[in-house]
Design a protein around this motif. Structure first.
Motif, PDB file in Angstrom:
ATOM      1  N   GLU A 234       0.651  -1.302  -0.047  1.00 56.48           N
ATOM      2  CA  GLU A 234       0.064   0.146   0.072  1.00 56.48           C
ATOM      3  C   GLU A 234       1.026   1.318   0.012  1.00 56.48           C
ATOM      4  O   GLU A 234       0.509   2.154  -0.636  1.00 56.48           O
ATOM      5  N   ALA A 235       1.955   1.251   0.741  1.00 57.55           N
ATOM      6  CA  ALA A 235       2.881   2.471   0.818  1.00 57.55           C
ATOM      7  C   ALA A 235       3.723   2.534  -0.401  1.00 57.55           C
ATOM      8  O   ALA A 235       3.678   3.730  -1.027  1.00 57.55           O
ATOM      9  N   ALA A 236       4.053   1.507  -0.971  1.00 58.22           N
ATOM     10  CA  ALA A 236       4.779   1.507  -2.112  1.00 58.22           C
ATOM     11  C   ALA A 236       4.085   1.938  -3.340  1.00 58.22           C
ATOM     12  O   ALA A 236       4.389   2.524  -4.405  1.00 58.22           O
ATOM     13  N   GLY A 237       2.796   1.529  -3.298  1.00 60.06           N
ATOM     14  CA  GLY A 237       1.817   1.676  -4.551  1.00 60.06           C
ATOM     15  C   GLY A 237       1.421   3.449  -4.558  1.00 60.06           C
ATOM     16  O   GLY A 237       1.221   3.897  -5.465  1.00 60.06           O
ATOM     17  N   ARG A 238       1.213   4.038  -3.125  1.00 62.07           N
ATOM     18  CA  ARG A 238       1.014   5.598  -2.835  1.00 62.07           C
ATOM     19  C   ARG A 238       2.123   6.262  -3.467  1.00 62.07           C
ATOM     20  O   ARG A 238       2.112   7.092  -4.271  1.00 62.07           O
ATOM     21  N   HIS A 239       3.365   5.794  -3.199  1.00 56.68           N
ATOM     22  CA  HIS A 239       4.616   6.490  -3.464  1.00 56.68           C
ATOM     23  C   HIS A 239       5.227   6.061  -4.783  1.00 56.68           C
ATOM     24  O   HIS A 239       5.972   6.960  -5.378  1.00 56.68           O
ATOM     25  N   LEU A 240       4.701   5.049  -5.418  1.00 56.33           N
ATOM     26  CA  LEU A 240       5.376   4.361  -6.513  1.00 56.33           C
ATOM     27  C   LEU A 240       6.839   4.697  -6.072  1.00 56.33           C
ATOM     28  O   LEU A 240       7.808   4.861  -7.129  1.00 56.33           O
ATOM     29  N   SER A 241       7.584   4.286  -5.009  1.00 55.48           N
ATOM     30  CA  SER A 241       8.782   4.206  -4.677  1.00 55.48           C
ATOM     31  C   SER A 241       9.025   3.134  -3.546  1.00 55.48           C
ATOM     32  O   SER A 241       8.216   3.421  -2.479  1.00 55.48           O
ATOM     33  N   PHE A 242      10.257   2.104  -3.706  1.00 52.67           N
ATOM     34  CA  PHE A 242      10.204   1.385  -2.585  1.00 52.67           C
ATOM     35  C   PHE A 242      10.886   2.385  -1.325  1.00 52.67           C
ATOM     36  O   PHE A 242      10.851   2.130  -0.065  1.00 52.67           O
ATOM     37  N   LYS A 243      11.811   3.114  -1.830  1.00 50.14           N
ATOM     38  CA  LYS A 243      12.442   4.094  -0.866  1.00 50.14           C
ATOM     39  C   LYS A 243      11.817   5.147   0.022  1.00 50.14           C
ATOM     40  O   LYS A 243      11.736   4.969   1.155  1.00 50.14           O
ATOM     41  N   ARG A 244      10.895   5.517  -0.772  1.00 52.72           N
ATOM     42  CA  ARG A 244      10.051   6.405   0.309  1.00 52.72           C
ATOM     43  C   ARG A 244       8.981   5.760   0.693  1.00 52.72           C
ATOM     44  O   ARG A 244       8.558   6.126   1.896  1.00 52.72           O
ATOM     45  N   ALA A 245       8.565   4.517   0.663  1.00 53.01           N
ATOM     46  CA  ALA A 245       7.772   3.664   1.268  1.00 53.01           C
ATOM     47  C   ALA A 245       8.262   3.361   2.514  1.00 53.01           C
ATOM     48  O   ALA A 245       7.710   3.132   3.499  1.00 53.01           O
ATOM     49  N   ALA A 246       9.578   2.922   2.264  1.00 47.95           N
ATOM     50  CA  ALA A 246      10.501   2.479   3.406  1.00 47.95           C
ATOM     51  C   ALA A 246      10.587   3.492   4.685  1.00 47.95           C
ATOM     52  O   ALA A 246      10.618   3.506   5.892  1.00 47.95           O
ATOM     53  N   GLY A 247      11.030   4.773   4.026  1.00 46.53           N
ATOM     54  CA  GLY A 247      10.754   6.066   5.086  1.00 46.53           C
ATOM     55  C   GLY A 247       9.671   5.999   5.839  1.00 46.53           C
ATOM     56  O   GLY A 247       9.802   6.325   7.095  1.00 46.53           O
ATOM     57  N   GLU A 248       8.586   5.774   5.222  1.00 43.07           N
ATOM     58  CA  GLU A 248       7.294   6.103   5.888  1.00 43.07           C
ATOM     59  C   GLU A 248       7.101   4.958   6.829  1.00 43.07           C
ATOM     60  O   GLU A 248       6.784   5.105   7.755  1.00 43.07           O
ATOM     61  N   LEU A 249       7.530   3.675   6.625  1.00 43.65           N
ATOM     62  CA  LEU A 249       7.450   2.608   7.280  1.00 43.65           C
ATOM     63  C   LEU A 249       8.425   2.582   8.386  1.00 43.65           C
ATOM     64  O   LEU A 249       8.315   1.581   9.345  1.00 43.65           O
ATOM     65  N   SER A 250       9.517   3.179   8.368  1.00 43.47           N
ATOM     66  CA  SER A 250      10.693   3.059   8.922  1.00 43.47           C
ATOM     67  C   SER A 250      11.340   1.703   8.928  1.00 43.47           C
ATOM     68  O   SER A 250      11.691   1.174  10.143  1.00 43.47           O
ATOM     69  N   VAL A 251      11.581   1.411   7.730  1.00 44.44           N
ATOM     70  CA  VAL A 251      12.268   0.047   7.388  1.00 44.44           C
ATOM     71  C   VAL A 251      13.294   0.376   6.217  1.00 44.44           C
ATOM     72  O   VAL A 251      13.425   1.579   5.824  1.00 44.44           O
ATOM     73  N   THR A 252      14.040  -0.570   5.976  1.00 41.22           N
ATOM     74  CA  THR A 252      14.860  -0.373   4.814  1.00 41.22           C
ATOM     75  C   THR A 252      14.052  -0.605   3.479  1.00 41.22           C
ATOM     76  O   THR A 252      13.217  -1.384   3.283  1.00 41.22           O
ATOM     77  N   PRO A 253      14.602  -0.126   2.323  1.00 42.60           N
ATOM     78  CA  PRO A 253      13.935  -0.437   1.097  1.00 42.60           C
ATOM     79  C   PRO A 253      14.022  -1.710   0.717  1.00 42.60           C
ATOM     80  O   PRO A 253      13.073  -2.427   0.051  1.00 42.60           O
ATOM     81  N   GLY A 254      15.193  -2.528   0.961  1.00 40.90           N
ATOM     82  CA  GLY A 254      15.376  -3.753   0.670  1.00 40.90           C
ATOM     83  C   GLY A 254      14.234  -4.666   1.498  1.00 40.90           C
ATOM     84  O   GLY A 254      13.638  -5.744   0.967  1.00 40.90           O
ATOM     85  N   ALA A 255      13.926  -4.430   2.608  1.00 38.69           N
ATOM     86  CA  ALA A 255      12.697  -4.878   3.536  1.00 38.69           C
ATOM     87  C   ALA A 255      11.251  -4.801   2.668  1.00 38.69           C
ATOM     88  O   ALA A 255      10.566  -5.634   2.700  1.00 38.69           O
ATOM     89  N   VAL A 256      11.165  -3.751   2.172  1.00 43.86           N
ATOM     90  CA  VAL A 256       9.783  -3.293   1.398  1.00 43.86           C
ATOM     91  C   VAL A 256       9.895  -4.284   0.193  1.00 43.86           C
ATOM     92  O   VAL A 256       8.891  -4.878   0.039  1.00 43.86           O
ATOM     93  N   SER A 257      11.111  -4.151  -0.577  1.00 40.30           N
ATOM     94  CA  SER A 257      11.093  -5.156  -1.895  1.00 40.30           C
ATOM     95  C   SER A 257      11.031  -6.515  -1.304  1.00 40.30           C
ATOM     96  O   SER A 257      10.192  -7.232  -2.037  1.00 40.30           O
ATOM     97  N   GLN A 258      11.384  -7.001  -0.334  1.00 46.10           N
ATOM     98  CA  GLN A 258      11.238  -8.406  -0.076  1.00 46.10           C
ATOM     99  C   GLN A 258       9.848  -8.665   0.446  1.00 46.10           C
ATOM    100  O   GLN A 258       9.358  -9.800   0.032  1.00 46.10           O
ATOM    101  N   GLN A 259       9.145  -7.826   1.276  1.00 53.25           N
ATOM    102  CA  GLN A 259       7.775  -8.087   1.441  1.00 53.25           C
ATOM    103  C   GLN A 259       6.929  -8.049   0.254  1.00 53.25           C
ATOM    104  O   GLN A 259       5.935  -8.923   0.139  1.00 53.25           O
ATOM    105  N   ILE A 260       7.079  -7.584  -0.700  1.00 54.40           N
ATOM    106  CA  ILE A 260       6.273  -7.231  -1.802  1.00 54.40           C
ATOM    107  C   ILE A 260       6.518  -8.289  -2.489  1.00 54.40           C
ATOM    108  O   ILE A 260       5.515  -8.858  -3.311  1.00 54.40           O
TER     109      ILE A 260
END
Length: 206
Positions: A25-51
């Motif tokens: 949901e966060a990556a879809g709003r931002h269209l960015s793993f990096k900005r989604a990671a900043g919002e969720l307080s995790v690393t971009p790699g963690a967001v990419s892995q979750q997705i």
């Protein structure tokens, strides 16, 4: 006489991992793993892995990974508004019921051309109780601070343009007098989050 209960069917919601849904949901709003990671307080790699895990569970891709960003697939476009609405409803319900649950702090820049005392202005907007805990303000109108992540949103007197960003003209609260209008600028992925909506209402209330 109490009869034994037999044959009760246990029903469970058919859901993938909720952390993976949050990442999507966060990556879809931002269209960015990096900005989604900043919002969720995790690393971009963690967001990419979750997705990637979510895509494996669902059996179809949610994003096209492009050299300069992300693009939702047809499945992703269909799923994102449904997931976003569900999270908004849960968040609204928790805000009413669990009033003590802490929220995120919105870091808001306010242009020195609009006020030289943003803390005093915020206190005036909120009232005698003092500034609300959900917002921290600082005197800046540098869009570079927004791009670097130092602030989440900025209130500026200029209309832009602001390519790639969400910009909304506000009729300002009378406490900003003699200034009557300004532009609230933030990332598109944050424009509808609870903290930005509350800040928008606070700065532009009649």
């Amino acid at each position: 006489m109490q009869l034994p209960v037999r044959g009760i069917a246990v029903v469970s919601h058919r859901l993938p991992p909720l952390n993976a849904l949050r990442a999507f949901e966060a990556a879809g709003r931002h269209l960015s793993f990096k900005r989604a990671a900043g919002e969720l307080s995790v690393t971009p790699g963690a967001v990419s892995q979750q997705i990637r895990h979510l895509e494996q569970v669902l059996g179809f891709p949610l994003f096209q990974r492009l050299p300069r960003g992300l693009l939702l697939t047809g499945h992703g476009e269909a799923l994102l508004p449904v997931i976003g609405e569900a999270f908004e409803r849960v968040s609204a319900a928790l805000e009413e019921v669990a009033t003590a649950m802490p929220g995120r702090i919105l870091r808001l820049g306010i242009s020195p051309r609009l006020t030289r005392d943003p803390e005093g202005l915020l206190a005036a907007l909120v009232g005698p109780g003092g500034a609300e805990a959900f917002i921290r303000v600082q005197p800046t109108d540098d869009v570079g601070d927004l791009l670097s992540g130092a602030i989440n949103a900025v209130l500026r007197p200029g209309r832009g343009p602001y390519p790639g960003l969400q910009a909304e003209a506000l009729d300002l609260h009378p406490a900003f007098a003699p200034h009557r209008r300004a532009t609230l600028v933030t990332w598109p992925g944050l424009a509808q989050c609870r903290e930005v909506r509350r800040a928008r209402a606070l700065l532009g209330q009649a």
